[in-house]
Design a protein around this motif. Sequence first.
Motif, mmCIF file in Angstrom:
data_model
loop_
_atom_site.group_PDB
_atom_site.id
_atom_site.type_symbol
_atom_site.label_atom_id
_atom_site.label_comp_id
_atom_site.label_asym_id
_atom_site.label_seq_id
_atom_site.Cartn_x
_atom_site.Cartn_y
_atom_site.Cartn_z
ATOM 1 N N LEU A 142 -1.184 -9.826 -10.335
ATOM 2 C CA LEU A 142 -2.301 -9.768 -9.399
ATOM 3 C C LEU A 142 -1.895 -10.196 -7.989
ATOM 4 O O LEU A 142 -2.278 -9.564 -7.008
ATOM 5 N N SER A 143 -1.096 -11.256 -7.870
ATOM 6 C CA SER A 143 -0.680 -11.696 -6.537
ATOM 7 C C SER A 143 0.266 -10.694 -5.890
ATOM 8 O O SER A 143 0.206 -10.467 -4.675
ATOM 9 N N ALA A 144 1.141 -10.076 -6.674
ATOM 10 C CA ALA A 144 2.033 -9.059 -6.115
ATOM 11 C C ALA A 144 1.239 -7.833 -5.681
ATOM 12 O O ALA A 144 1.542 -7.225 -4.650
ATOM 13 N N ALA A 145 0.215 -7.476 -6.437
ATOM 14 C CA ALA A 145 -0.634 -6.344 -6.052
ATOM 15 C C ALA A 145 -1.395 -6.665 -4.772
ATOM 16 O O ALA A 145 -1.552 -5.804 -3.896
ATOM 17 N N PHE A 146 -1.868 -7.899 -4.639
ATOM 18 C CA PHE A 146 -2.558 -8.304 -3.418
ATOM 19 C C PHE A 146 -1.609 -8.269 -2.223
ATOM 20 O O PHE A 146 -1.973 -7.809 -1.142
ATOM 21 N N ASN A 147 -0.381 -8.748 -2.414
ATOM 22 C CA ASN A 147 0.623 -8.692 -1.345
ATOM 23 C C ASN A 147 0.921 -7.239 -0.958
ATOM 24 O O ASN A 147 1.097 -6.932 0.223
ATOM 25 N N ALA A 148 0.995 -6.367 -1.942
ATOM 26 C CA ALA A 148 1.237 -4.956 -1.649
ATOM 27 C C ALA A 148 0.072 -4.360 -0.854
ATOM 28 O O ALA A 148 0.290 -3.578 0.075
ATOM 29 N N LEU A 149 -1.152 -4.736 -1.191
ATOM 30 C CA LEU A 149 -2.311 -4.246 -0.430
ATOM 31 C C LEU A 149 -2.295 -4.764 1.006
ATOM 32 O O LEU A 149 -2.622 -4.030 1.938
ATOM 33 N N ILE A 150 -1.894 -6.013 1.181
ATOM 34 C CA ILE A 150 -1.766 -6.557 2.533
ATOM 35 C C ILE A 150 -0.682 -5.798 3.299
ATOM 36 O O ILE A 150 -0.845 -5.466 4.476
ATOM 37 N N GLY A 151 0.428 -5.508 2.632
ATOM 38 C CA GLY A 151 1.500 -4.740 3.269
ATOM 39 C C GLY A 151 1.046 -3.349 3.666
ATOM 40 O O GLY A 151 1.379 -2.866 4.754
ATOM 41 N N VAL A 152 0.272 -2.699 2.811
ATOM 42 C CA VAL A 152 -0.245 -1.368 3.140
ATOM 43 C C VAL A 152 -1.216 -1.444 4.320
ATOM 44 O O VAL A 152 -1.195 -0.603 5.219
ATOM 45 N N ALA A 153 -2.072 -2.482 4.337
ATOM 46 C CA ALA A 153 -3.008 -2.651 5.459
ATOM 47 C C ALA A 153 -2.253 -2.866 6.767
ATOM 48 O O ALA A 153 -2.592 -2.274 7.802
ATOM 49 N N PHE A 154 -1.222 -3.708 6.737
ATOM 50 C CA PHE A 154 -0.398 -3.911 7.931
ATOM 51 C C PHE A 154 0.313 -2.622 8.335
ATOM 52 O O PHE A 154 0.475 -2.338 9.518
ATOM 53 N N GLY A 155 0.757 -1.861 7.353
ATOM 54 C CA GLY A 155 1.415 -0.589 7.653
ATOM 55 C C GLY A 155 0.479 0.394 8.340
ATOM 56 O O GLY A 155 0.871 1.084 9.284
ATOM 57 N N LEU A 156 -0.754 0.455 7.882
ATOM 58 C CA LEU A 156 -1.729 1.345 8.532
ATOM 59 C C LEU A 156 -2.046 0.867 9.948
ATOM 60 O O LEU A 156 -2.156 1.680 10.870
ATOM 61 N N LEU A 157 -2.185 -0.445 10.125
ATOM 62 C CA LEU A 157 -2.401 -0.987 11.472
ATOM 63 C C LEU A 157 -1.209 -0.670 12.371
ATOM 64 O O LEU A 157 -1.377 -0.301 13.546
ATOM 65 N N ALA A 158 -0.012 -0.775 11.819
ATOM 66 C CA ALA A 158 1.194 -0.457 12.595
ATOM 67 C C ALA A 158 1.189 1.003 13.031
ATOM 68 O O ALA A 158 1.538 1.318 14.169
#
Length: 177
Positions: free
Chosen positions: A85-101
């Motif tokens: 669950l924590s790795a999935a949450f980190n991946a979602l944060i990474g995807v959100a940052f990627g879209l912002l980028a």
Amino acid sequence: MPTDSYVFDPPRFSALWVERTVIPVVAVVAVLSILLGLLSLFRRDREQMVRWQRWTAAVALVGAGVGTLATVILVTSGPGATGDLSAAFNALIGVAFGLLALVLLFPGLVAWGGGYLRGDRPFLGAALVCGPVLPAIVVAVRVALDVDMGPVGSLPVALPVTAAVVVLGRDLWTRVD
């Protein structure tokens, strides 16, 4: 669910070892190199840029920094991000940052490159503009036409970015002023 291949350590230089060890390191080094190249270009040319070009360059640099952070987060969350669950949450944060980028980097690079196109360095400007635009067109065509690239894969997306980075590096190398 993770397969048995994630339970053991693969032998060195096997395909699975390269996928787990080498590819993430290469990805982080690549985005750090791109960020450092853009920072160097901005540092070198900021005195000659007009105000709007400095602002769009700053937006592009913030986008590149956020994209670097997104890449690091996605690489460290690992391929087994679906089971934890924590790795999935980190991946979602990474995807959100990627879209912002992408939202910051795409228009920032296009406008920054537009300033070079209008000035005395159209080749550098074309690289900064085409670096993000051509991959976006390729992805849009692939999605719209539902084209399977087969063994070519993501090469048509990676080549314009690679060419833009090479042009940027060459410009930094040859124009020391």
